[in-house]
Design an enzyme around this catalytic site. Structure first.
Site, mmCIF file in Angstrom:
data_model
loop_
_atom_site.group_PDB
_atom_site.id
_atom_site.type_symbol
_atom_site.label_atom_id
_atom_site.label_comp_id
_atom_site.label_asym_id
_atom_site.label_seq_id
_atom_site.Cartn_x
_atom_site.Cartn_y
_atom_site.Cartn_z
ATOM 1 N N GLU A 62 0.838 -1.210 0.000
ATOM 2 C CA GLU A 62 0.000 0.000 0.000
ATOM 3 C C GLU A 62 0.871 1.257 0.000
ATOM 4 O OE1 GLU A 62 -3.432 0.189 2.657
ATOM 5 O OE2 GLU A 62 -2.657 2.091 3.413
ATOM 6 N N ARG A 76 -15.811 3.506 3.833
ATOM 7 C CA ARG A 76 -16.675 4.589 4.271
ATOM 8 C C ARG A 76 -15.890 5.896 4.400
ATOM 9 N NH1 ARG A 76 -18.654 4.898 10.366
ATOM 10 N NH2 ARG A 76 -16.456 5.430 10.511
ATOM 11 N N TYR A 119 -12.028 -5.665 10.341
ATOM 12 C CA TYR A 119 -11.240 -5.290 11.522
ATOM 13 C C TYR A 119 -11.075 -6.476 12.468
ATOM 14 C CZ TYR A 119 -12.356 -0.925 9.380
ATOM 15 O OH TYR A 119 -12.464 0.063 8.442
ATOM 16 N N TRP A 144 -6.797 6.898 -0.343
ATOM 17 C CA TRP A 144 -7.678 8.015 -0.714
ATOM 18 C C TRP A 144 -7.909 8.838 0.548
ATOM 19 C CZ3 TRP A 144 -9.779 9.517 -5.301
ATOM 20 C CH2 TRP A 144 -10.882 10.363 -5.281
ATOM 21 N N LYS A 190 3.059 14.262 -0.285
ATOM 22 C CA LYS A 190 2.541 15.623 -0.214
ATOM 23 C C LYS A 190 3.293 16.597 -1.093
ATOM 24 C CE LYS A 190 0.721 15.996 4.351
ATOM 25 N NZ LYS A 190 1.195 16.089 5.716
HETATM 26 C C1 LIG Z 1 -7.650 -1.982 4.501
HETATM 27 C C2 LIG Z 1 -8.123 -0.587 4.869
HETATM 28 C C3 LIG Z 1 -7.847 0.478 4.031
HETATM 29 C C4 LIG Z 1 -8.295 1.762 4.351
HETATM 30 N N1 LIG Z 1 -8.001 2.807 3.506
HETATM 31 C C5 LIG Z 1 -8.479 4.042 3.775
HETATM 32 C C6 LIG Z 1 -8.243 5.142 2.894
HETATM 33 O O1 LIG Z 1 -7.592 4.996 1.862
HETATM 34 N N2 LIG Z 1 -8.737 6.354 3.222
HETATM 35 C C7 LIG Z 1 -9.461 6.555 4.357
HETATM 36 O O2 LIG Z 1 -9.883 7.674 4.610
HETATM 37 N N3 LIG Z 1 -9.698 5.544 5.225
HETATM 38 C C8 LIG Z 1 -9.225 4.295 4.958
HETATM 39 N N4 LIG Z 1 -9.477 3.275 5.838
HETATM 40 C C9 LIG Z 1 -10.159 3.574 7.097
HETATM 41 C C10 LIG Z 1 -11.697 3.499 6.996
HETATM 42 O O3 LIG Z 1 -12.194 4.520 6.166
HETATM 43 C C11 LIG Z 1 -12.243 3.639 8.401
HETATM 44 O O4 LIG Z 1 -11.829 2.561 9.190
HETATM 45 C C12 LIG Z 1 -13.721 3.853 8.540
HETATM 46 O O5 LIG Z 1 -13.973 4.275 9.881
HETATM 47 C C13 LIG Z 1 -14.572 2.623 8.301
HETATM 48 O O6 LIG Z 1 -14.585 2.249 6.995
HETATM 49 P P1 LIG Z 1 -15.343 0.929 6.511
HETATM 50 O O7 LIG Z 1 -15.246 0.930 5.049
HETATM 51 O O8 LIG Z 1 -14.886 -0.234 7.263
HETATM 52 O O9 LIG Z 1 -16.840 1.329 6.952
HETATM 53 P P2 LIG Z 1 -18.194 0.510 7.193
HETATM 54 O O10 LIG Z 1 -18.163 -0.835 6.608
HETATM 55 O O11 LIG Z 1 -19.286 1.422 6.766
HETATM 56 O O12 LIG Z 1 -18.194 0.341 8.759
HETATM 57 C C14 LIG Z 1 -18.021 1.454 9.601
HETATM 58 C C15 LIG Z 1 -18.570 1.159 10.983
HETATM 59 O O13 LIG Z 1 -19.998 1.179 10.965
HETATM 60 C C16 LIG Z 1 -20.540 -0.056 11.370
HETATM 61 N N5 LIG Z 1 -21.721 -0.280 10.519
HETATM 62 C C17 LIG Z 1 -21.736 -0.597 9.215
HETATM 63 N N6 LIG Z 1 -23.004 -0.650 8.765
HETATM 64 C C18 LIG Z 1 -23.796 -0.333 9.810
HETATM 65 C C19 LIG Z 1 -25.194 -0.196 9.982
HETATM 66 N N7 LIG Z 1 -26.051 -0.406 8.971
HETATM 67 N N8 LIG Z 1 -25.651 0.164 11.206
HETATM 68 C C20 LIG Z 1 -24.808 0.393 12.238
HETATM 69 N N9 LIG Z 1 -23.472 0.268 12.129
HETATM 70 C C21 LIG Z 1 -22.979 -0.091 10.931
HETATM 71 C C22 LIG Z 1 -19.426 -1.082 11.157
HETATM 72 O O14 LIG Z 1 -19.551 -2.153 12.037
HETATM 73 C C23 LIG Z 1 -18.218 -0.228 11.514
HETATM 74 O O15 LIG Z 1 -18.123 -0.110 12.901
HETATM 75 C C24 LIG Z 1 -9.028 1.979 5.554
HETATM 76 C C25 LIG Z 1 -9.280 0.909 6.416
HETATM 77 C C26 LIG Z 1 -8.842 -0.377 6.084
HETATM 78 C C27 LIG Z 1 -9.102 -1.502 7.031
#
Ligand SMILES: Cc1cc2nc3c(=O)[nH]c(=O)nc-3n(C[C@H](O)[C@H](O)[C@H](O)COP(=O)(O)OP(=O)(O)OC[C@H]3O[C@@H](n4cnc5c(N)ncnc54)[C@H](O)[C@@H]3O)c2cc1C
Ligand SMILES: NC(=O)c1ccc[n+]([C@@H]2O[C@H](COP(=O)([O-])OP(=O)(O)OC[C@H]3O[C@@H](n4cnc5c(N)ncnc54)[C@H](O)[C@@H]3O)[C@@H](O)[C@H]2O)c1
Length: 688
Positions: free
Chosen positions: A22, A113, A159, A55, A27
């Site tokens: 990754e 997200r 996670y 991103w 910057k």
């Molecule tokens: C491999 C990896 C790469 C990443 N790369 C980036 C990046 O490039 N840029 C960046 O800004 N961030 C990045 N992140 C961080 C990520 O954006 C954050 O961890 C964010 O808080 C959650 O993203 P998610 O896609 O897991 O969200 P989601 O899948 O939407 O989950 C977010 C939270 O909400 C909960 N949830 C989901 N659906 C519901 C529902 N319907 N009701 C209630 N709760 C719910 C989930 O359990 C979780 O706690 C990365 C994380 C990982 C693991």
């Protein structure tokens, strides 16, 4: 057409291992040029199955992420996964990113997200229109499927130790996230990539939980564990804290014992992560077993881990014939390194800077600081052995790999691809809105702000929005050396009303194992520091107090930089054209101030903290965005939101470096003490 990563995985033998790397968009322009060179070298020598490009949350790095993705996919022909977040940014930007990815030939998206969505009340002046479309990552997965069908291979995040607590989640528990991971998978995810972990037991339990889940949706989907090489003690503790992942006690103990010796931390870190890889290889998998490495754009430790874990794919006959063997490497004038040193297995990731008899492409005018391979007698297309040697610091090219050696130096060298980042996810408060409000309350005037900074510098408040600090339960985030200048900082905060963000006292050459100032190889050198302080002040103070004071003392005594919200930049250096974009700023050697340096046996001088125009301006942009991140946690038009907005628009971010650190004075003398404290007296208005 470029392949999807799931197709590439499926084409591997079922018992094969693979890995991905990754990267985040650097910057600075120079960091970018140097990352491109580094990527090319790593790609050819390490041969990842694919790479991923981060991103910035809310689209903060959109253009740079797409540019880096283009370099990876088009220029280097690496199978590329573009990360894409969906909250707090417009749907138009999501559409643009997906369309652009398609144009670039990218077929893989990691659908995320990002930060929790701000509700309408906190949504500033219609800046975001996404909330109606996107609340969770599942909404993005569905949207991609709806708008682009099966064109993209879509990944989602998971996670192993549970998603951290946030607005939607009151406990950190992997089991609690599972229903939502099921939802994302059913909506169309093709692979799962996990948050970094150092806890093999937690990971094994997590993967087993998924594979055996009653829904059956995780039976065969690729699940790729995330791992972060250990670059330094500071990065390890910072990243694990920010990601809310644990450092298992045996690893914590091992690191704690070594924390004052950077080289030893890196060496043990390579062993630790390689052991984790080894353990994960034993977890039964329905297909090839992959590993994802969060590189932080650093090259050295990941190369060693891949080598030690035997993850670098062997070259086929065809591969070999494509690689030209160049002349032998030279490690010091006249002595060639034998080709038998093809493996670095038994060598250590030490900081060995070798002065090479061949000329180096190092004109300070040249924005490409990683010398071209052919110019220094390496094969045009470096292979695995040459890259590992470079990673070791060997040959002229290896000189730049020494950037990797002290990434714990504050913000490092702006030319380094790794400059100034911790995760590549863009500016953030690093805490949830609820925690931020609890920590910083509802400031409405300068007095409230000064109180926050006074409490921070006094050790009562463990972080302010611009300074992450240590763990809350540890009571504070200031380095021990900052406590030595606490009275001076408080004079600036309370006396002047200037809010300090970062600082360091002068140090006139102490041993590198000094209990407060020491760093780098222990017992082997001496370290020095020039004093500096960085703070926000009002436009009025900047114009009427600071500028006259700078003029009075001259740039040979005080070097300074200042910037504001509209990107104005002023400094003690000869005036530069003011309309130069940060992106096109060339390296200006006159602007470079090494404020921390060390002299060690058998090494060149190491300068882990450099203050210069390009890095200051990059940080300035981020610092002003942090004002916005902060004000957005208060309802639009509320007194605090309004106050923070007005203050941001009026403020200057100023960095002052004192050019005196006691050199030439007798150690421990009154004269030395006077020199060392001079900058602080001048800034406090105590020195006529
Ligand atoms: C491999 C990896 C790469 C990443 N790369 C980036 C990046 O490039 N840029 C960046 O800004 N961030 C990045 N992140 C961080 C990520 O954006 C954050 O961890 C964010 O808080 C959650 O993203 P998610 O896609 O897991 O969200 P989601 O899948 O939407 O989950 C977010 C939270 O909400 C909960 N949830 C989901 N659906 C519901 C529902 N319907 N009701 C209630 N709760 C719910 C989930 O359990 C979780 O706690 C990365 C994380 C990982 C693991
Ligand atoms: N000038 C530049 O070019 C540039 C570039 C990037 C980052 N930065 C600065 O670096 C900081 C983040 O980097 P880091 O996390 O590696 O730094 P850090 O947390 O190591 O802080 C740097 C030093 O400043 C001290 N400090 C922390 N908070 C302070 C405060 N409120 N007042 C005075 N001193 C304080 C710390 O104890 C430490 O010794 C940012 O806050 C920013 O100020 C500056």
């Amino acid at each position: 057409m470029e392949k999807k990563i799931t197709e590439k995985i499926a084409a591997l033998p079922p018992d094969a291992n693979y890995f991905s790397l990754e990267f985040f968009p650097p910057k600075t322009r120079m960091g970018f040029a140097n990352l491109s060179a580094r990527l090319e070298r790593m790609a050819q020598a390490l041969r990842p199955l694919f790479v991923t490009v981060t991103w910035g949350a809310g689209g903060s790095t959109a253009a740079r992420s797409l540019e880096l993705a283009e370099v990876c996919q088009r220029q280097l022909q690496l199978t590329t996964v573009l990360h894409l977040t969906c909250t707090n940014m417009s749907r138009k930007l999501v559409d643009m990113a997906l369309d652009e990815a398609k144009v670039l030939g990218i077929r893989n998206i990691l659908a995320l997200r990002g930060d929790p969505p701000r509700s309408e009340e906190y949504n500033m002046h219609g800046e975001d229109d996404s909330n109606k479309d996107f609340t969770f990552a599942v909404d993005l997965v569905k949207y991609i499927r709806k708008t682009h069908g099966d064109y993209f291979c879509v990944g989602v995040a998971a996670y192993p130790e549970g998603h951290p607590v946030d607005a939607f989640q009151d406990t950190q528990d992997p089991a609690r996230d599972i229903p939502y991971l099921v939802e994302k998978t059913v909506a169309g995810a093709d692979f799962i990539m996990t948050q970094l972990t150092y806890d093999i037991d937690a990971y094994t339990k997590f993967e087993n939980m998924l594979r055996n889940h009653e829904s059956g949706v995780f039976k065969t989907i690729p699940i790729i564990p995330g791992l972060m090489p250990i670059h330094s003690y500071k990065i390890l503790t910072r990243v694990t804290k920010l990601s809310h992942v644990t450092i298992p006690p045996p690893i914590a103990r091992r690191m704690e014992e070594l924390k004052h010796d950077d080289d030893a931390v890196k060496r043990a870190g390579v062993d630790i992560v390689s052991e984790i890889v080894g353990g994960m290889k034993d977890i039964p998998s329905p297909g090839p077993r992959g590993f994802h490495f969060y590189t932080l754009n650093l090259e050295k430790t990941v190369s060693f881990i891949l080598e030690q874990s035997d993850l670098i794919p062997p070259y086929s006959e065809a591969d070999n014939s494509a690689i030209e063997e160049g002349p032998p490497l030279v490690d010091f004038p006249g002595r060639a390194l034998g080709r038998s040193r093809a493996s670095s297995m038994h060598s250590q990731p030490h900081n060995r800077v070798i002065v090479d008899k061949l000329s180096v492409h190092e004109s300070s005018q040249d924005s490409q600081h990683e010398a071209l391979a052919e110019s220094v007698g390496l094969p045009m297309h470096p292979n695995r052995s040459t890259t590992l040697l470079i990673s070791e610091g060997q040959g002229s090219l290896g000189r730049e790999a020494t950037w990797d050696d002290f990434p714990n130096g504050r913000w490092g060298d702006a030319r380094s691809p790794a400059f100034g980042e911790i995760d590549g996810y863009g500016p953030s408060l690093h805490v949830t809105s609820a925690v931020a409000r609890r920590l910083w309350g509802h400031p409405v005037d300068a007095k409230d702000m000064s109180t926050l900074f006074r409490r921070h510098v006094s050790g009562e408040l463990h972080m302010v929005p611009w300074s992450e600090g240590g763990a809350e339960e540890d009571g504070g985030g200031l380095n021990a050396e900052t406590e030595l200048i606490r009275p001076e900082l408080l004079k600036l905060i309370d006396g002047r009303g200037w809010w300090t963000l970062a600082s360091q006292p002068a140090v006139n050459g102490v041993k590198s194992d000094h209990h407060i100032f020491g760093w780098g190889p222990q017992r082997e050198g001496f370290v020095f520091q020039k004093p500096f302080v960085e703070f926000f002040c009002s436009n009025n103070d900047y114009k009427n107090i600071l500028k006259p004071l700078f003029a009075q003392h001259g740039s040979d005594k005080l070097t300074w930089f200042a910037t504001n919200i509209s990107g104005a930049f002023e400094s003690s250096l000869p005036a530069q054209p003011t309309d130069v974009e940060l992106d096109s700023l060339e390296d200006n050697p006159e602007s470079v101030n090494a404020v921390t340096w060390g002299v060690f046996r058998g090494k060149e001088i190491v300068t882990p903290t450099i203050i210069e125009e390009v890095s200051f301006r990059a940080w300035g942009e981020e610092a002003f965005r942090i004002w916005d991140e902060w004000r957005r946690i208060y309802p639009r038009g509320s007194p605090t939101e309004t106050y923070l907005d007005t203050t941001k628009n009026d403020a200057w971010l100023v960095c002052v470096v004192g050019q005196q650190f006691g050199a030439g004075t007798k150690q421990g003398s009154k004269e030395e003490e006077d020199e060392v404290k001079w900058m602080w007296r001048v800034l406090a208005g105590e020195d006529a």
